[in-house]
Motif scaffolding. Structure first.
Motif, PDB file in Angstrom:
ATOM      1  N   THR A  34       9.336   7.995   5.144  1.00 13.26           N
ATOM      2  CA  THR A  34       8.006   8.378   4.685  1.00 13.26           C
ATOM      3  C   THR A  34       7.034   7.239   4.967  1.00 13.26           C
ATOM      4  O   THR A  34       7.359   6.070   4.756  1.00 13.26           O
ATOM      5  CB  THR A  34       8.021   8.691   3.173  1.00 13.26           C
ATOM      6  OG1 THR A  34       8.970   9.736   2.946  1.00 13.26           O
ATOM      7  CG2 THR A  34       6.657   9.141   2.688  1.00 13.26           C
ATOM      8  N   THR A  36       3.777   4.904   4.415  1.00 13.52           N
ATOM      9  CA  THR A  36       2.880   4.372   3.394  1.00 13.52           C
ATOM     10  C   THR A  36       2.020   3.297   4.041  1.00 13.52           C
ATOM     11  O   THR A  36       2.550   2.304   4.546  1.00 13.52           O
ATOM     12  CB  THR A  36       3.660   3.766   2.211  1.00 13.52           C
ATOM     13  OG1 THR A  36       4.530   4.767   1.684  1.00 13.52           O
ATOM     14  CG2 THR A  36       2.721   3.279   1.133  1.00 13.52           C
ATOM     15  N   ALA A  37       0.705   3.482   4.042  1.00 15.11           N
ATOM     16  CA  ALA A  37      -0.209   2.514   4.645  1.00 15.11           C
ATOM     17  C   ALA A  37      -0.258   1.236   3.820  1.00 15.11           C
ATOM     18  O   ALA A  37      -0.110   1.268   2.592  1.00 15.11           O
ATOM     19  CB  ALA A  37      -1.602   3.107   4.773  1.00 15.11           C
ATOM     20  N   THR A  38      -0.486   0.133   4.509  1.00 11.09           N
ATOM     21  CA  THR A  38      -0.615  -1.156   3.825  1.00 11.09           C
ATOM     22  C   THR A  38      -1.995  -1.760   4.020  1.00 11.09           C
ATOM     23  O   THR A  38      -2.260  -2.855   3.533  1.00 11.09           O
ATOM     24  CB  THR A  38       0.435  -2.151   4.359  1.00 11.09           C
ATOM     25  OG1 THR A  38       0.267  -2.290   5.765  1.00 11.09           O
ATOM     26  CG2 THR A  38       1.839  -1.693   4.034  1.00 11.09           C
ATOM     27  N   ASN A  42      -5.216   5.105   3.222  1.00  8.55           N
ATOM     28  CA  ASN A  42      -4.038   5.843   2.766  1.00  8.55           C
ATOM     29  C   ASN A  42      -4.119   7.359   2.952  1.00  8.55           C
ATOM     30  O   ASN A  42      -3.367   8.101   2.339  1.00  8.55           O
ATOM     31  CB  ASN A  42      -3.767   5.524   1.297  1.00  8.55           C
ATOM     32  CG  ASN A  42      -4.920   5.935   0.406  1.00  8.55           C
ATOM     33  OD1 ASN A  42      -5.939   6.413   0.874  1.00  8.55           O
ATOM     34  ND2 ASN A  42      -4.749   5.736  -0.885  1.00  8.55           N
ATOM     35  N   ASP A  45      -0.767   8.754   4.047  1.00 17.02           N
ATOM     36  CA  ASP A  45       0.399   8.479   3.195  1.00 17.02           C
ATOM     37  C   ASP A  45       1.118   9.776   2.839  1.00 17.02           C
ATOM     38  O   ASP A  45       0.481  10.804   2.577  1.00 17.02           O
ATOM     39  CB  ASP A  45      -0.016   7.774   1.903  1.00 17.02           C
ATOM     40  CG  ASP A  45      -0.334   6.308   2.119  1.00 17.02           C
ATOM     41  OD1 ASP A  45      -0.351   5.864   3.287  1.00 17.02           O
ATOM     42  OD2 ASP A  45      -0.571   5.614   1.114  1.00 17.02           O
ATOM     43  N   TRP A  48       5.911  12.336   6.840  1.00 19.59           N
ATOM     44  CA  TRP A  48       7.315  11.948   6.935  1.00 19.59           C
ATOM     45  C   TRP A  48       7.950  12.470   8.223  1.00 19.59           C
ATOM     46  O   TRP A  48       7.448  13.400   8.851  1.00 19.59           O
ATOM     47  CB  TRP A  48       8.116  12.412   5.725  1.00 19.59           C
ATOM     48  CG  TRP A  48       8.032  13.878   5.437  1.00 19.59           C
ATOM     49  CD1 TRP A  48       7.164  14.493   4.590  1.00 19.59           C
ATOM     50  CD2 TRP A  48       8.855  14.927   5.987  1.00 19.59           C
ATOM     51  NE1 TRP A  48       7.387  15.852   4.575  1.00 19.59           N
ATOM     52  CE2 TRP A  48       8.424  16.141   5.429  1.00 19.59           C
ATOM     53  CE3 TRP A  48       9.913  14.942   6.890  1.00 19.59           C
ATOM     54  CZ2 TRP A  48       9.014  17.366   5.749  1.00 19.59           C
ATOM     55  CZ3 TRP A  48      10.506  16.165   7.220  1.00 19.59           C
ATOM     56  CH2 TRP A  48      10.056  17.345   6.644  1.00 19.59           C
ATOM     57  N   GLY A 146       1.240   0.491   8.435  1.00 13.66           N
ATOM     58  CA  GLY A 146       2.006   0.741   7.227  1.00 13.66           C
ATOM     59  C   GLY A 146       3.482   0.593   7.481  1.00 13.66           C
ATOM     60  O   GLY A 146       3.897   0.060   8.513  1.00 13.66           O
ATOM     61  N   TRP A 148       7.328   2.568   7.406  1.00 17.53           N
ATOM     62  CA  TRP A 148       8.136   3.779   7.342  1.00 17.53           C
ATOM     63  C   TRP A 148       9.302   3.464   6.428  1.00 17.53           C
ATOM     64  O   TRP A 148      10.161   2.658   6.770  1.00 17.53           O
ATOM     65  CB  TRP A 148       8.618   4.172   8.731  1.00 17.53           C
ATOM     66  CG  TRP A 148       7.511   4.689   9.593  1.00 17.53           C
ATOM     67  CD1 TRP A 148       6.794   3.987  10.514  1.00 17.53           C
ATOM     68  CD2 TRP A 148       6.991   6.005   9.593  1.00 17.53           C
ATOM     69  NE1 TRP A 148       5.861   4.797  11.100  1.00 17.53           N
ATOM     70  CE2 TRP A 148       5.960   6.047  10.552  1.00 17.53           C
ATOM     71  CE3 TRP A 148       7.290   7.168   8.887  1.00 17.53           C
ATOM     72  CZ2 TRP A 148       5.228   7.204  10.809  1.00 17.53           C
ATOM     73  CZ3 TRP A 148       6.562   8.311   9.146  1.00 17.53           C
ATOM     74  CH2 TRP A 148       5.548   8.331  10.094  1.00 17.53           C
TER      75      TRP A 148
END
Length: 188
Positions: A34, A36-38, A42, A45, A48, A146, A148
């Motif tokens: 999945t 998720t941006a950092t 987002n 986000d 998947w 992001g 994974w």
């Protein structure tokens, strides 16, 4: 001398069998990752992907802000295998090593009208980016960095399955036996 030649031949065969099994080990864990941006962006986000034997087999990509940011909104978000496909013309796609991949998924809607119906994803290709991110997910509206994150457990990547253990143990035992015989024969 015949026994030594037989043992050497058998050792080489066992090592070849073991090496062949290592070569077939997968690089990416079977299961779901999945995004998720950092970097604070987002809107992608929760998108998947699912791998099986180093093959991308399922996905769901969405951009919660896609309709707000363009006069040409995407037609078929979220992109899933039912309304999209891996881009067969994307020459940079595939699995390249341990947890290292790149793919482009394109929607099946008319690309001349809905040209934002695609996602391009990668992992571990460029090294850490924003917030230590190693992955990217791009959809034409943004390019967040992001991670994974693996969601389902499986066989560790790069590690042979249990079927490879027997040739390894056999090869080690044979090598020890050949070495012992060789040393005892030389000493006598």
């Amino acid at each position: 001398m015949k026994l030594l030649k037989f043992a050497l031949f058998f050792s080489i065969a066992a090592i070849a069998l073991f090496t062949g099994n290592i070569a077939r080990a997968t690089f990416v864990l079977d299961g779901t990752y999945t995004f998720t941006a950092t970097d604070g962006h987002n809107s992608l986000d929760g998108s998947w992907i699912t791998f099986s034997n180093d093959t991308l087999v399922n996905w769901s990509f969405n951009d919660i802000h896609a309709n707000d940011t363009s006069p040409y909104p995407p037609n078929n978000l979220p992109l899933t295998p039912a309304n999209s496909q891996m881009d067969p013309n994307y020459i940079y796609g595939g699995v390249f090593g341990v947890d290292t991949w790149a793919f482009r998924i394109v929607g099946t809607a008319d690309p001349s009208t809905y040209y934002y119906d695609y996602f391009q994803l990668s992992n571990n290709l460029e090294g850490p980016g924003a917030g230590g991110a190693l992955g990217r997910l791009y959809d034409g509206f943004g390019d967040p960095q992001g991670n994974w994150v693996y969601q389902v457990s499986g066989t560790p990547q790069g590690t042979p399955d249990a079927g490879s253990t027997l040739p390894l143990i056999g090869g080690v035992l044979i090598a020890l036996g050949v070495g012992r015989r060789f040393l005892l024969g030389r000493a006598a």
